[in-house]
Design a protein around this motif. Sequence first.
Motif, PDB file in Angstrom:
ATOM      1  N   ARG A  80       0.851  -1.184   0.000  1.00 37.56           N
ATOM      2  CA  ARG A  80       0.000   0.000   0.000  1.00 37.56           C
ATOM      3  C   ARG A  80       0.888   1.236   0.000  1.00 37.56           C
ATOM      4  O   ARG A  80       2.042   1.183   0.431  1.00 37.56           O
ATOM      5  CB  ARG A  80      -0.893   0.004   1.245  1.00 37.56           C
ATOM      6  N   ASP A  91       1.075   3.815   1.906  1.00 36.20           N
ATOM      7  CA  ASP A  91       1.647   4.160   3.204  1.00 36.20           C
ATOM      8  C   ASP A  91       2.726   3.171   3.617  1.00 36.20           C
ATOM      9  O   ASP A  91       3.737   3.548   4.222  1.00 36.20           O
ATOM     10  CB  ASP A  91       0.550   4.232   4.269  1.00 36.20           C
ATOM     11  N   GLU A  92       2.547   1.891   3.244  1.00 41.01           N
ATOM     12  CA  GLU A  92       3.560   0.890   3.571  1.00 41.01           C
ATOM     13  C   GLU A  92       4.834   1.123   2.764  1.00 41.01           C
ATOM     14  O   GLU A  92       5.951   1.002   3.286  1.00 41.01           O
ATOM     15  CB  GLU A  92       3.023  -0.513   3.297  1.00 41.01           C
TER      16      GLU A  92
END
Length: 211
Positions: A132, A134-135
């Motif tokens: 993702r 944010d990851e």
Amino acid sequence: MTVLRVPAATDLLLDADIACEASDLAPVEASWASAAAAQARLRAMVDAHFDTIYCALRRLGVPPGDLDDCAQQVFLVAAGKLAAIVPGRERAFLLGTAANVASHARRSQRRRREVPEPEEDETLDRADKGLRPDEAMEQKRQRAMLDEVLAAMPEDLRTVLVLFELEELTMAEIASALDLPQGTVASRLRRARETFTRLSARVVGAHGGRS
């Protein structure tokens, strides 16, 4: 009276040519087969370990602009010493060679007195795919802090730490690769861990205390 047939000169020459061809082709064909096997082995090493070597060179402090050349140099060394590389130990040999290549690259950089421009590392970014946003952002942040800590470490400690902790070579493999006694490797690793812990705390603090 029995008449003996004396072979014509052309027959003798033809027979000699056939015998010569038969005896000469065997070593030539064996040489070709050996060269093909060596080429196939080197190609397999490149396919299996190129990304590992590229990332290791980066962790070992090779300037971004020199990464491609240094990676190529590692495999050129391997090509020249292919017969001496023990099957199953290719990765250890390549990483040891990478450590030496990285050391020369850093010295060359210091002589040139260049400040490398930060560049995106496409090889390392492959691990980001599938994450993702944010990851992926957090992974890059963590990686940047790791690079900052490693860059601040003395070269001898950094090399041992990268090879042991990140590339997972054994003490014996590192000692062989760097031509050092195992006791020296163990001592450097202990000091490297202490230095890494101290520098990590400083870097994390400078980045707002997030680890």
